[in-house]
Design an enzyme around this catalytic site. Structure first.
Site, PDB file in Angstrom:
ATOM      1  N   ARG A   1       0.764  -1.182  -0.018  1.00  0.00           N
ATOM      2  CA  ARG A   1      -0.005   0.101   0.040  1.00  0.00           C
ATOM      3  C   ARG A   1       0.877   1.194  -0.058  1.00  0.00           C
ATOM      4  O   ARG A   1       2.073   1.275   0.540  1.00  0.00           O
ATOM      5  CB  ARG A   1      -1.000   0.041   1.458  1.00  0.00           C
TER       6      ARG A   1
ATOM      7  N   HIS B   1      -0.922   0.030  -9.577  1.00  0.00           N
ATOM      8  CA  HIS B   1      -1.538  -0.664  -8.797  1.00  0.00           C
ATOM      9  C   HIS B   1      -2.044  -2.071  -9.526  1.00  0.00           C
ATOM     10  O   HIS B   1      -3.207  -2.432  -9.361  1.00  0.00           O
ATOM     11  CB  HIS B   1      -3.067  -0.068  -8.025  1.00  0.00           C
TER      12      HIS B   1
HETATM   13  N1  LIG Z   1      -0.263  -4.019  -5.081  1.00  0.00           N
HETATM   14  C1  LIG Z   1      -1.608  -4.960  -5.391  1.00  0.00           C
HETATM   15  O1  LIG Z   1      -1.918  -5.256  -6.134  1.00  0.00           O
HETATM   16  C2  LIG Z   1      -1.828  -5.879  -3.908  1.00  0.00           C
HETATM   17  C3  LIG Z   1      -1.418  -5.425  -2.892  1.00  0.00           C
HETATM   18  N2  LIG Z   1      -1.867  -6.215  -1.769  1.00  0.00           N
HETATM   19  C4  LIG Z   1      -1.347  -5.823  -0.437  1.00  0.00           C
HETATM   20  O2  LIG Z   1      -0.673  -6.972   0.061  1.00  0.00           O
HETATM   21  C5  LIG Z   1      -0.935  -7.222   1.646  1.00  0.00           C
HETATM   22  C6  LIG Z   1      -0.419  -8.302   2.077  1.00  0.00           C
HETATM   23  O3  LIG Z   1      -1.290  -9.208   1.678  1.00  0.00           O
HETATM   24  P1  LIG Z   1      -1.268 -10.845   2.623  1.00  0.00           P
HETATM   25  O4  LIG Z   1       0.184 -11.463   2.164  1.00  0.00           O
HETATM   26  O5  LIG Z   1      -2.395 -11.529   1.859  1.00  0.00           O
HETATM   27  O6  LIG Z   1      -1.697 -10.274   3.936  1.00  0.00           O
HETATM   28  P2  LIG Z   1      -1.363 -11.503   4.988  1.00  0.00           P
HETATM   29  O7  LIG Z   1      -2.502 -11.048   6.090  1.00  0.00           O
HETATM   30  O8  LIG Z   1      -1.281 -12.864   4.746  1.00  0.00           O
HETATM   31  O9  LIG Z   1       0.041 -11.209   5.735  1.00  0.00           O
HETATM   32  C7  LIG Z   1       0.624 -10.109   6.362  1.00  0.00           C
HETATM   33  C8  LIG Z   1       1.792 -10.259   7.123  1.00  0.00           C
HETATM   34  O10 LIG Z   1       2.138  -8.846   7.502  1.00  0.00           O
HETATM   35  C9  LIG Z   1       2.760  -9.299   9.004  1.00  0.00           C
HETATM   36  N3  LIG Z   1       2.306  -7.896   9.778  1.00  0.00           N
HETATM   37  C10 LIG Z   1       1.190  -7.498   9.874  1.00  0.00           C
HETATM   38  N4  LIG Z   1       1.301  -6.269  10.866  1.00  0.00           N
HETATM   39  C11 LIG Z   1       2.514  -6.295  11.165  1.00  0.00           C
HETATM   40  C12 LIG Z   1       3.386  -5.670  12.088  1.00  0.00           C
HETATM   41  N5  LIG Z   1       2.672  -4.695  12.805  1.00  0.00           N
HETATM   42  N6  LIG Z   1       4.756  -6.014  12.075  1.00  0.00           N
HETATM   43  C13 LIG Z   1       5.380  -6.708  11.590  1.00  0.00           C
HETATM   44  N7  LIG Z   1       4.557  -7.664  10.629  1.00  0.00           N
HETATM   45  C14 LIG Z   1       3.218  -7.297  10.456  1.00  0.00           C
HETATM   46  C15 LIG Z   1       1.851 -10.296   9.308  1.00  0.00           C
HETATM   47  O11 LIG Z   1       2.603 -11.093  10.546  1.00  0.00           O
HETATM   48  P3  LIG Z   1       2.164 -12.347  11.192  1.00  0.00           P
HETATM   49  O12 LIG Z   1       2.280 -13.474  10.043  1.00  0.00           O
HETATM   50  O13 LIG Z   1       2.836 -12.376  12.419  1.00  0.00           O
HETATM   51  O14 LIG Z   1       0.738 -12.264  11.262  1.00  0.00           O
HETATM   52  C16 LIG Z   1       1.872 -11.319   8.136  1.00  0.00           C
HETATM   53  O15 LIG Z   1       3.081 -11.941   7.974  1.00  0.00           O
HETATM   54  C17 LIG Z   1      -2.221  -6.849   1.405  1.00  0.00           C
HETATM   55  O16 LIG Z   1      -2.638  -6.420   2.775  1.00  0.00           O
HETATM   56  C18 LIG Z   1      -2.566  -5.758   0.664  1.00  0.00           C
HETATM   57  O17 LIG Z   1      -2.530  -4.334   1.485  1.00  0.00           O
HETATM   58  C19 LIG Z   1      -2.685  -7.588  -1.745  1.00  0.00           C
HETATM   59  C20 LIG Z   1      -2.763  -7.888  -3.191  1.00  0.00           C
HETATM   60  C21 LIG Z   1      -2.582  -7.028  -4.332  1.00  0.00           C
HETATM   61  O1  LIG Z   2      -4.788  -4.183  -3.839  1.00  0.00           O
HETATM   62  C1  LIG Z   2      -5.301  -5.147  -3.949  1.00  0.00           C
HETATM   63  C2  LIG Z   2      -5.627  -6.299  -3.037  1.00  0.00           C
HETATM   64  O2  LIG Z   2      -6.439  -7.211  -3.539  1.00  0.00           O
HETATM   65  O3  LIG Z   2      -5.952  -5.825  -1.865  1.00  0.00           O
END
Ligand SMILES: NC(=O)C1=CN([C@@H]2O[C@H](COP(=O)(O)OP(=O)(O)OC[C@H]3O[C@@H](n4cnc5c(N)ncnc54)[C@H](OP(=O)(O)O)[C@@H]3O)[C@@H](O)[C@H]2O)C=CC1
Ligand SMILES: O=CC(=O)O
Length: 312
Positions: A227, A275
């Site tokens: 993001r 994006h």
């Molecule tokens: N640019 C694009 O086209 C897209 C962007 N995205 C973005 O990618 C992000 C990640 O997706 P996804 O992998 O499915 O999400 P997940 O919820 O599966 O993973 C999130 C990860 O972030 C870690 N995390 C959360 N908060 C913290 C913190 N405060 N400090 C350290 N680590 C933290 C979590 O830790 P823990 O494992 O310990 O819970 C976890 O490992 C989405 O939220 C979205 O914003 C997604 C799809 C498309």
């Molecule tokens: O940014 C896209 C999403 O799926 O989140």
């Protein structure tokens, strides 16, 4: 079973037909303002408050991986979705592979110095450069969730040293895991390519700022796939100027579409996409949603529920 669907840009007719095929017996309709008829499930992206509030839904499905837009709307309108109604999000459903493609291609681009060769080409200079070694190209992935783990797996397969930073520690073969704010500095110290795959939460907004960037290796690279609000864009430009960052590839921005006056458009060492790092793959999403609704109806364990107290 009644399902309502709302997405500002998707082809609703296609989704309705595909969902009804996936869930025989379900009646799916596109939600339009003024529709207060009952519904069991809602599938949404950037939903109007009016669509959800006051409904006795069994669950809501976000049509993407991030739920920040829904959760931020909930702060102002808590009545939109009571805690008792579970919120689900898309877990992978084809986004993992897209993130792998994006990250691997960009890391290889930097590793093989195609950015430098592009500059030499503009100067009509024929000049082989020293190669980088994998040992000096440690990849640090912030966020080790569904997408971060996929990206880690693909870069490991290309032989790069990989480390991840998350809230809870991971025990993955050949990956160094760092967890929590206490271990962030240690995670950054050897990172040469920083890849952001964190969710947008109160703890992660603005996390990629001057103080964080200063802790990276000199001449590092930033790949922001999560993001725009994670990155302080002024601090990023400063790091590009002072040599801390050699390049940045950005898919997401604090304001989207990125305003034309943003200096990021014109910076020679910033590359960008609008994006599209990982888009929702309709058929994969429908298969997951169909399977999850069937599981919920049968009282089975399902995955993908958002923990609203954590914000992701
Ligand atoms: N640019 C694009 O086209 C897209 C962007 N995205 C973005 O990618 C992000 C990640 O997706 P996804 O992998 O499915 O999400 P997940 O919820 O599966 O993973 C999130 C990860 O972030 C870690 N995390 C959360 N908060 C913290 C913190 N405060 N400090 C350290 N680590 C933290 C979590 O830790 P823990 O494992 O310990 O819970 C976890 O490992 C989405 O939220 C979205 O914003 C997604 C799809 C498309
Ligand atoms: O940014 C896209 C999403 O799926 O989140």
């Amino acid at each position: 079973m009644e399902i309502i669907f709302y997405h500002p840009t998707f082809d609703a007719a296609w989704w309705i037909a595909a969902l009804e095929k996936q869930l025989p017996g379900a009646r799916v309709r596109e939600w339009k303002s003024g529709d207060n008829e009952s519904a069991d499930y809602a599938l949404v992206w950037h939903p109007p408050v009016e669509m959800l509030q006051g409904r006795d839904l069994k669950a809501v499905f976000a049509l993407g991986a991030g739920v920040d837009s829904i959760l931020s709307k909930l702060k102002a309108h808590p009545e939109m979705l009571p805690q008792s109604i579970p919120l689900f999000r898309l877990e992978d459903t084809g986004m993992g592979l897209q993130m792998q493609e994006y990250a691997v291609s960009q890391v290889l681009h930097w590793f093989r110095r195609f950015d430098d060769y592009q500059v030499l080409k503009q100067e009509t200079r024929w000049q082989p450069l020293d190669e980088y070694s994998r040992e000096e190209f440690t990849i640090g992935i912030m966020g080790a969730g569904v997408l971060g783990s996929k990206v880690a797996e693909s870069l490991l397969a290309w032989g790069f040293p990989v480390r991840v930073w998350s809230r809870s520690p991971k025990n993955w073969p050949n990956v160094k895991s760092f967890a929590g704010s206490d271990e962030l500095s240690e995670f950054l110290r050897e990172t040469r390519v920083l890849i952001n795959l964190l969710p947008n939460t109160a703890e992660t907004v603005g996390i990629i700022n001057h103080s964080l960037l200063e802790q990276l290796q000199d001449h590092s690279y930033l790949l922001n796939l999560a993001r725009g609000v994670h990155v302080n864009e002024d601090d990023l430009l400063r790091a590009l100027e002072n040599g801390k960052l050699k390049g940045a590839m950005l898919d997401v921005f604090s304001r989207e579409p990125l305003p034309v006056e943003s200096p990021l458009w014109r910076h020679p060492r910033v590359a960008m996409t609008p994006h599209i790092a990982a888009v929702t793959r309709p058929q994969e999403a429908i298969t997951y949603i169909g399977k999850t609704i069937t599981g919920l109806e049968n009282g089975e364990a399902v995955t993908g529920q958002v923990d609203r107290s954590r914000g992701y």
